[in-house]
Each structure stands twice: as C-alpha cells, then as structure tokens.
Design a protein around this motif. Structure first.
Motif, PDB file in Angstrom:
ATOM      1  N   MET A   1     -32.189 -41.695 -55.467  1.00  0.00           N
ATOM      2  CA  MET A   1     -31.930 -40.693 -54.433  1.00  0.00           C
ATOM      3  C   MET A   1     -31.032 -39.588 -54.966  1.00  0.00           C
ATOM      4  SD  MET A   1     -31.309 -43.060 -51.024  1.00  0.00           S
ATOM      5  CE  MET A   1     -29.981 -43.995 -51.766  1.00  0.00           C
ATOM      6  N   ASP A   2     -31.203 -38.375 -54.414  1.00  0.00           N
ATOM      7  CA  ASP A   2     -30.259 -37.300 -54.660  1.00  0.00           C
ATOM      8  C   ASP A   2     -29.006 -37.537 -53.826  1.00  0.00           C
ATOM      9  OD1 ASP A   2     -31.961 -36.080 -56.406  1.00  0.00           O
ATOM     10  OD2 ASP A   2     -32.732 -34.620 -54.969  1.00  0.00           O
ATOM     11  N   PHE A   3     -27.958 -36.771 -54.133  1.00  0.00           N
ATOM     12  CA  PHE A   3     -26.682 -36.977 -53.448  1.00  0.00           C
ATOM     13  C   PHE A   3     -26.227 -35.686 -52.778  1.00  0.00           C
ATOM     14  CE2 PHE A   3     -21.988 -36.942 -53.420  1.00  0.00           C
ATOM     15  CZ  PHE A   3     -21.783 -38.039 -52.583  1.00  0.00           C
ATOM     16  N   GLY A   4     -25.668 -35.816 -51.558  1.00  0.00           N
ATOM     17  CA  GLY A   4     -25.171 -34.667 -50.823  1.00  0.00           C
ATOM     18  C   GLY A   4     -23.844 -34.947 -50.160  1.00  0.00           C
ATOM     19  N   LEU A   5     -23.145 -33.864 -49.787  1.00  0.00           N
ATOM     20  CA  LEU A   5     -21.831 -33.948 -49.166  1.00  0.00           C
ATOM     21  C   LEU A   5     -21.748 -33.042 -47.941  1.00  0.00           C
ATOM     22  CD1 LEU A   5     -18.977 -33.803 -51.845  1.00  0.00           C
ATOM     23  CD2 LEU A   5     -19.623 -35.737 -50.414  1.00  0.00           C
ATOM     24  N   TRP A   6     -20.921 -33.469 -46.988  1.00  0.00           N
ATOM     25  CA  TRP A   6     -20.530 -32.644 -45.843  1.00  0.00           C
ATOM     26  C   TRP A   6     -19.283 -31.852 -46.217  1.00  0.00           C
ATOM     27  CZ3 TRP A   6     -15.918 -32.373 -43.242  1.00  0.00           C
ATOM     28  CH2 TRP A   6     -15.904 -31.802 -41.961  1.00  0.00           C
ATOM     29  N   VAL A   7     -19.253 -30.572 -45.837  1.00  0.00           N
ATOM     30  CA  VAL A   7     -18.068 -29.738 -46.027  1.00  0.00           C
ATOM     31  C   VAL A   7     -17.877 -28.862 -44.790  1.00  0.00           C
ATOM     32  CG1 VAL A   7     -18.136 -29.647 -48.551  1.00  0.00           C
ATOM     33  CG2 VAL A   7     -19.436 -27.967 -47.220  1.00  0.00           C
TER      34      VAL A   7
ATOM     35  N   ARG B   1     -26.719 -19.368 -52.965  1.00  0.00           N
ATOM     36  CA  ARG B   1     -28.141 -19.196 -53.270  1.00  0.00           C
ATOM     37  C   ARG B   1     -28.329 -18.720 -54.721  1.00  0.00           C
ATOM     38  NH1 ARG B   1     -29.066 -21.886 -49.633  1.00  0.00           N
ATOM     39  NH2 ARG B   1     -29.523 -23.002 -51.530  1.00  0.00           N
ATOM     40  N   THR B   2     -27.439 -17.831 -55.168  1.00  0.00           N
ATOM     41  CA  THR B   2     -27.576 -17.243 -56.502  1.00  0.00           C
ATOM     42  C   THR B   2     -27.021 -18.157 -57.588  1.00  0.00           C
ATOM     43  OG1 THR B   2     -27.394 -15.030 -55.543  1.00  0.00           O
ATOM     44  CG2 THR B   2     -27.014 -15.234 -57.915  1.00  0.00           C
ATOM     45  N   ARG B   3     -25.822 -18.684 -57.381  1.00  0.00           N
ATOM     46  CA  ARG B   3     -25.137 -19.473 -58.409  1.00  0.00           C
ATOM     47  C   ARG B   3     -25.650 -20.914 -58.469  1.00  0.00           C
ATOM     48  NH1 ARG B   3     -19.796 -19.446 -60.511  1.00  0.00           N
ATOM     49  NH2 ARG B   3     -19.778 -20.895 -62.280  1.00  0.00           N
ATOM     50  N   HIS B   4     -26.088 -21.467 -57.333  1.00  0.00           N
ATOM     51  CA  HIS B   4     -26.510 -22.872 -57.285  1.00  0.00           C
ATOM     52  C   HIS B   4     -27.873 -22.968 -56.591  1.00  0.00           C
ATOM     53  CE1 HIS B   4     -22.376 -23.837 -58.429  1.00  0.00           C
ATOM     54  NE2 HIS B   4     -21.986 -23.008 -57.484  1.00  0.00           N
ATOM     55  N   PRO B   5     -28.892 -22.367 -57.174  1.00  0.00           N
ATOM     56  CA  PRO B   5     -30.201 -22.315 -56.484  1.00  0.00           C
ATOM     57  C   PRO B   5     -30.836 -23.685 -56.269  1.00  0.00           C
ATOM     58  CG  PRO B   5     -30.394 -21.569 -58.758  1.00  0.00           C
ATOM     59  CD  PRO B   5     -28.930 -21.694 -58.480  1.00  0.00           C
ATOM     60  N   HIS B   6     -30.396 -24.701 -57.043  1.00  0.00           N
ATOM     61  CA  HIS B   6     -30.974 -26.035 -56.897  1.00  0.00           C
ATOM     62  C   HIS B   6     -30.409 -26.784 -55.701  1.00  0.00           C
ATOM     63  CE1 HIS B   6     -27.120 -26.816 -58.794  1.00  0.00           C
ATOM     64  NE2 HIS B   6     -27.239 -28.094 -58.461  1.00  0.00           N
ATOM     65  N   VAL B   7     -29.325 -26.286 -55.109  1.00  0.00           N
ATOM     66  CA  VAL B   7     -28.648 -26.995 -54.025  1.00  0.00           C
ATOM     67  C   VAL B   7     -29.301 -26.637 -52.686  1.00  0.00           C
ATOM     68  CG1 VAL B   7     -26.465 -27.288 -52.788  1.00  0.00           C
ATOM     69  CG2 VAL B   7     -26.476 -27.118 -55.282  1.00  0.00           C
ATOM     70  N   THR B   8     -29.655 -27.658 -51.929  1.00  0.00           N
ATOM     71  CA  THR B   8     -30.158 -27.472 -50.574  1.00  0.00           C
ATOM     72  C   THR B   8     -28.967 -27.341 -49.638  1.00  0.00           C
ATOM     73  OG1 THR B   8     -32.164 -28.737 -51.010  1.00  0.00           O
ATOM     74  CG2 THR B   8     -31.485 -28.546 -48.710  1.00  0.00           C
ATOM     75  N   VAL B   9     -29.000 -26.337 -48.758  1.00  0.00           N
ATOM     76  CA  VAL B   9     -27.895 -26.077 -47.841  1.00  0.00           C
ATOM     77  C   VAL B   9     -28.373 -26.278 -46.408  1.00  0.00           C
ATOM     78  CG1 VAL B   9     -26.204 -24.392 -47.024  1.00  0.00           C
ATOM     79  CG2 VAL B   9     -26.844 -24.446 -49.450  1.00  0.00           C
ATOM     80  N   GLU B  10     -27.617 -27.091 -45.681  1.00  0.00           N
ATOM     81  CA  GLU B  10     -27.865 -27.297 -44.258  1.00  0.00           C
ATOM     82  C   GLU B  10     -26.773 -26.592 -43.465  1.00  0.00           C
ATOM     83  OE1 GLU B  10     -28.036 -30.876 -40.874  1.00  0.00           O
ATOM     84  OE2 GLU B  10     -27.933 -31.379 -43.011  1.00  0.00           O
ATOM     85  N   GLY B  11     -27.166 -25.797 -42.481  1.00  0.00           N
ATOM     86  CA  GLY B  11     -26.214 -25.108 -41.641  1.00  0.00           C
ATOM     87  C   GLY B  11     -25.955 -25.880 -40.357  1.00  0.00           C
ATOM     88  N   CYS B  12     -24.672 -25.940 -39.974  1.00  0.00           N
ATOM     89  CA  CYS B  12     -24.294 -26.662 -38.764  1.00  0.00           C
ATOM     90  C   CYS B  12     -23.035 -26.013 -38.211  1.00  0.00           C
ATOM     91  CB  CYS B  12     -24.045 -28.139 -39.081  1.00  0.00           C
ATOM     92  SG  CYS B  12     -23.435 -29.127 -37.683  1.00  0.00           S
ATOM     93  N   ALA B  13     -22.906 -25.972 -36.893  1.00  0.00           N
ATOM     94  CA  ALA B  13     -21.676 -25.499 -36.258  1.00  0.00           C
ATOM     95  C   ALA B  13     -21.486 -26.321 -34.985  1.00  0.00           C
ATOM     96  CB  ALA B  13     -21.739 -24.008 -35.956  1.00  0.00           C
ATOM     97  N   GLY B  14     -20.916 -27.525 -35.160  1.00  0.00           N
ATOM     98  CA  GLY B  14     -20.781 -28.424 -34.016  1.00  0.00           C
ATOM     99  C   GLY B  14     -22.128 -28.663 -33.355  1.00  0.00           C
ATOM    100  N   GLY B  15     -23.182 -28.754 -34.158  1.00  0.00           N
ATOM    101  CA  GLY B  15     -24.547 -28.766 -33.654  1.00  0.00           C
ATOM    102  C   GLY B  15     -25.170 -27.397 -33.860  1.00  0.00           C
TER     103      GLY B  15
END
Length: 699
Positions: A375-381, A484-498
């Motif tokens: 599996m790939d690995f991801g983090l919440w920030v 997007r430019t520096r880390h194009p391989h990283v998938t980004v999920e957007g969230c704001a308290g839902g």
C-alpha cells in the motif's frame, strides 16, 4: 466600433450573446442557450421606460456600477476619499478572439476607474468563465465597497425555480428548491471559506416547466475559496438577474493609483436537459480541470481516524494496515494524532514532526512496513491551524489572526494562522516540503477545522489597505499550486471540517475532496445526491464506516455502505479489527468489484436516477460505447416486503441506445435498451438486500 455591435461566445453546444446598450453605457445579455438561440429578437427585457426606475435599473446588464444603476442592484460600488459613491462610465473598446474570448472595456474619466469585462470559453465544455479586472488610472485612492465578478440574466417567462445546495456541518449539499416570482434571494458566507450552510452554486429554471430531460436549465458557480455572496433578483422589468462575487471582510477594498484588481471567476453553464443534464456539464468541466491527473486512478484508501482517533501508535496502525491490505486497500492514511503533542485536540498543531513515542522504531521504518504490505502511505495535516500550547505559537504568536486588546476565540481548541502573510506561507511550504521529501508520503489530507474569528493583523504597515480574505485565499492557492508543481506524485485531498471548502479553485488543485464528516448511510446518500448535482464523481471521497445515522437512523447493510462509497472514490474508515471473517470477506469482494468499475464511475457520463426521497434511487455511469454501471439503493423499509407484492422495484435508466442489447455482467440476463429505458432495471429488494452495483455490457 458601433455601440449597437453584438458579440457571440460559442461553447461546445451553447451560445452566449452580448450587446451594447444603444448609448454605449453598459453591456447587456442578448441571449444564452443552445446554438441558434441568438437568431431572433432577444427574450430578455430591452430598453424600458418605467416610472421611478432608470433604464439601467430595468436592463439585463452584464456588469454595471452603482451610479448608473441606483435602485435595483449594482455589481460595483466605488467610494472616493471624500465619501462620494457612484461611478458613471462609457464604453472604451472591445477585443475578441474569434468566438472563444472577449474583453469589453469601460472607463470613468472622473475617477480614472477602468473596468474590463472578461469572457472565456472553456474548450470542450459548455462552460463560460467571466470575471472583471478593475484598474485605477486616476490620482486618488478608490474604495471598492462591492466588487462582484459578473451578472447573468436568465430568460424565464414568469417565476423562476432556483435549486441550490444547503446544510450545516454533517448535512452539507442538501438539494433545496424555491420559486422566486418577485424579490431577492441571497446566500453566501462570511467565514473565510464557502462554508457548510451554502455552496457557491445555483441552478435556474422557468418555474412554469417541470424539471425533466427536456427542460432548459442555467447554472452558475463562483470559483472562490473565501467569503462570498450570490444574489438572484426577480426584477420589476420581468427579468431574472443573478450576480455573484467575493465579500471583503473589511467592508471595502482600497485600490491605490496605478493598482488593479482581478475578481474571482464566475463559471456559467447551460443544459437543455434539466438539472441532471446540467450536472453532466459541471462533471465534464471538472474533468477538464483535473487535466492529466484525471487519468491517475483514485486509489482505494483506508483512514484510521474512526478506529483510533488521537490514540495513534505504530502497533495499532500496523494491525489495521495488515487487515486493510487483505481487503484490497491500496493506500493507508494516518489521520490526526500522529505528531508530537497531539494526545487530544488541545495540542500539537503547528509542530509537524512525527511523535517518537508513537513510532518507537522510527517513522520511516513504520512507513516501510506499510509499503511492504503493498500500500501507499498518506498523512492528515492541518497547515492553517495552530494550537496555543504549541512550540510554533510560542515562537510566532504574531502569526495568528488577532486584534490587540481583544480575547482570542478558540474553535476546536485552536487558532488560525494568517495565511495571507508571506512568512506564514513560507513556513507552510517548508513544512510540507520537509514532510514530503524526508518521508515516502504519496497522499495528503489537508483539513481546516475552524473559520477565522478575530480577523486582524496588528502591526500591519498599511492597515487601511488590508484585504485579509483575499490574501488568505491567495496564500492557500499558492501553497496548493506549489504542491502540484513541486510534488506532482502526491495526491491531495481537500477537507474543511467536511465540505466547507468545495469549489472550483480548490478542485482544480486537489484530486479529491471530503464532502462531509457524516458517513451514516442514509444521511450520506442525501449528501452525495446533492453533491453530484454540482460536482463530479471522481472528486467525491466517500468512506465505508460503522457510523450510526445522525439525521436518519434507519440501519443499512454493509453492501449499502459499499455501493454508496463506490459512487465516488472508495475509502474505508471503520474499525476493521472488529469485523469478523465473513464481514471482511464481503468487504474484499466489494473492493474488487469497485476496482473493476472505477474507470467507468470516474470517467463516464453520470445520470442521477430518482432521489433519496424515493423508495429506490440510483446513479448511472456510462462509458461511450462500453459498459453501463448502475449503483442502486433501497431507501424504504427493511422488513422484507417488496413495494408491490410479487414485483421487484424498477429503476428506469436514461440515455441508452434503445436498439442496443445490454447484458448483466454477472447474471448474463439480457435487456434491450428500450426495456431498460421504459420498463426499467429490476431490483429485487428484501430485508437482506438493499443495494446493488449492476454492470451492463453493451453487446
């Protein structure tokens, strides 16, 4: 150029026509609809003479200042230093790039204000983007008290039907409808984000017509991640005029001599096929926004938040990861609680270093164990937030929004960083760069769990020129652009308290978004139903959990939850350690089934079939000339009694070739397209069977 000239903008299937008012004082909408609608007299109000109204107040103006339009709602209000409000301008020229782009310029010789109205067709879609650039060519500072992006005029024949998305935390994207015959409708947010209460999206129809596959439907969406408003006026002259724009927190934006300001873009769309057809216009547009990233599979993820909360330690996470891998999960995400000082929600934010007590063998060794499971690995920030007890806040208390001499309001025990400051942006960029380069991380869930309250920046050199809402939005977008430019391989999920920050500037820079913290089955069905009216399935992150209902507590099966999450981007958030062997085996089969149809769900044309208010509803996805996937749910009673004794429920599909033959991929049952369109797909619901994912192959 003659003041009677007219300009056309042509999308894939629609046309937008603009004309000048005969005196050249403002631009007007002449027509908006399918190709050919521009031929013939305009259906919108023209030059009218009405007592107690000026001609401008009754005109279908594209963009007009207070001064020219004093009564019925202007798009721009400018105040001079002496207190005078009002702008009177004249047409100063036009530039057009064939029928794909247009600029119309207006100038006020007294104030030196120049306004350029911009129009741009998005290639391959039926979306037209509009925005305005305001430039101060005069010698004195101007204060922009209202600075909308654009106005559109909709040719309804009487009352208008407005469809919009409402809610609150845990109930976002509720589809809501009203009829507006006269008066004003307004919605928006002053929370520094679009908010949970309303989405910056609106659909408009003629109330005299029922919504259906042959109903003309117009739509707008404001592309802005900050505070906003959207206003619809059923005007005295008989028109329906919609305007939208950002809302400056300070009440006005100062425009210095020589400066210019660009408003957010307003996306405008039309479909002749009702709300369902309009949704597909927005879906195609969002696939365009994704660009090449659309073709990267959105991986099945497991998120550990609901299983472990803040109690993060390597052993428990690895136990979850091993089970997740057995289920076929492709990505393991550790949520809140992984960093130092984060034993609860009172500490740690801002100090983004993995807690050595939680990962005694080292964070990289832990990630390697996840990777070894396949599996790939991801983090919440949460990059915009800081805990008062954190080392970051102790070092830089000036970085948070605050007003000297006033108490700070804690929301979720945290403060908000002033992301409009360049030094704060640089800190966030450096923090994310460090995490993503030092560790093998391929997924970030970016959260924001509080709005700004005490919106101030003490010590600013030019406090009168502050535009904090726009500065924060610009900082947020700068960081996302950098990712997007520096880390194009990283998938980004957007969230704001839902789902509090879901709009097109965010969707253009992220891969998925989190529509709501509510994962209860029937609650989530209503949320996703509303969401898919405005946004595409490939953007919709959805988890299978064991959460009970918040608003609708009726229980549903594991199959229901998996089919529901498979309607977008599948994730699992339950404590899978508690699932028995049979439940895990069922889950693994659903994960495999989702992977088989993932491309159709994310790239196909989607149609909403019925609604959660119906006993049976679904979503149909179709790849051109290929498979048709139908996600279907029973929302009725779970007592085993069919709705009509002896007969299964039926769900009528749409858009199929009636002469074609379709076979069920699992059972081999054949249906003609005509049968599926008119008789419907049979769904034999029972007490133990309340959802299905049907795959039809065109023969």
């Amino acid at each position: 150029m003659s003041p009677h000239d007219r300009w056309l903008l042509r999308t894939a299937h629609t046309v937008y026509a603009v004309r000048l008012e005969p005196g050249g004082r403002w631009a007007e909408t002449a027509a908006w609809g399918p190709h050919g609608v521009e031929t013939g007299p305009s259906p919108l109000p023209g030059d009218q003479h009405t007592h107690f109204l000026t001609p401008a107040d009754a005109a279908p103006a594209e963009y007009i200042p207070y001064g020219l339009r004093p009564f019925t709602g202007a798009d721009l209000t400018v105040r001079r230093p002496g207190g005078e409000r009002g702008t009177w301008w004249e047409f100063a020229g036009a530039r057009q790039d064939e029928e794909a782009a247009l600029e119309l310029e207006f100038a006020d010789p007294v104030t030196g204000l120049r306004a350029t109205l911009h129009y741009r067709v998005v290639p391959g879609t039926d979306v037209l983007l509009r925005w305005t650039v305001l430039a101060n060519t005069g010698a004195e500072e101007l204060h922009l008290e209202q600075l909308d992006s654009a106005a559109v005029n909709v040719p309804v024949t009487g009352a208008a039907r407005l469809t919009y998305l409402t809610g609150q935390w845990a109930q976002e994207f509720t589809r809501t409808t009203l009829e507006l015959a006269r008066g004003r409708f307004e919605m928006g947010s002053t929370q520094g984000v679009p908010g949970h209460a309303y989405a910056p999206w609106l659909a408009l129809q003629d109330a005299a017509e029922a919504d259906g596959p042959a109903t003309a439907t117009w739509g707008v969406a404001l592309q802005w991640p900050g505070s906003w408003h959207l206003t619809a006026d059923a005007e005295p002259g008989g028109g329906l005029r919609v305007r939208a724009g950002r809302v400056p927190h300070e009440g006005a934006v100062a425009l210095a001599p020589g400066a210019e300001l660009r408003t957010p873009e307003l996306a405008c769309a039309f479909s002749p096929e009702g709300l369902d057809g309009l949704s597909r216009v927005w879906h195609r547009y969002e696939r365009h926004l994704a660009g090449e990233r659309l073709h990267r599979p959105r991986k099945v993820l497991y998120n550990s938040w609901e299983a472990t909360g803040f109690d993060v330690d390597a052993a428990a996470q690895l136990e979850l990861a091993e089970i997740a891998a057995e289920l076929g999960v492709e990505l393991f995400v550790v949520d809140d609680g992984w960093f130092t000082g984060r034993g609860d929600e009172k500490g740690g934010l801002g100090d983004w270093t993995a807690d050595p007590a939680a990962f005694p063998d080292g964070f990289d060794a832990f990630i390697a164990r996840i990777k070894a499971l396949g599996m790939d690995f991801g983090l919440w920030v949460e990059p915009e937030a800081v805990s008062p007890a954190s080392a970051l806040h102790a070092e830089h208390p000036e970085w948070v929004y605050r007003i000297d001499g006033r108490p700070a309001t804690l929301v979720r025990e945290q403060l908000l960083l002033d992301l409009g400051r360049a030094d704060v942006q640089d800190f966030v960029l450096a923090t994310l760069d460090r995490l993503l380069t030092a560790h093998d991380i391929s997924y970030l869930k970016w959260d924001m769990n509080r709005p700004p309250t005490e919106r101030g920046r003490p010590g600013a050199t030019e406090p009168g020129a502050l535009d904090l809402d726009a500065a924060h939005a610009a900082g947020y977008l700068r960081v996302l652009d950098h990712l997007r430019t520096r880390h194009p391989h990283v998938t980004v999920e957007g969230c704001a308290g839902g789902g509090a920050r879901v709009e097109h500037t965010t969707l253009a820079r992220t891969d998925v978004v989190w529509p709501s913290d509510n994962t209860a089955p029937l609650d989530r069905l209503a949320i996703q139903y509303g969401y898919l009216h405005a946004h595409a399935p490939h953007t919709m992150s959805s988890w299978v959990t064991d959460a009970p209902g918040v608003f609708d507590p009726r229980p549903r099966s594991l199959a229901f939850r998996f089919v529901l999450a498979s309607a977008g981007v599948l994730g699992i958030g339950a404590d899978i350690r508690r699932w028995d062997a049979a439940r895990r085996a069922e889950a693994a089969s659903w994960v495999a089934r989702y992977k088989d149809v993932r491309d159709v769900v994310h790239h196909g044309e989607a149609r909403l079939l019925g609604s959660p208010a119906d006993a049976t509803c679904g979503v149909q996805y179709e790849e051109p000339g290929g498979r048709v996937v139908v996600a279907a749910w029973s929302t009725g009673r779970l007592d085993g009694a069919p709705l009509v004794p002896g007969r299964p429920a039926r769900l009528r599909l749409r858009g199929l070739d009636p002469a074609a033959v379709y076979a069920d991929q699992d059972t081999g049952t054949r249906y003609s397209g005509a049968h599926l369109l008119h008789a419907g797909l049979p769904l034999p619901w029972s007490a133990t069977h309340d959802a299905e994912l049907v795959v039809l192959v065109r023969l």
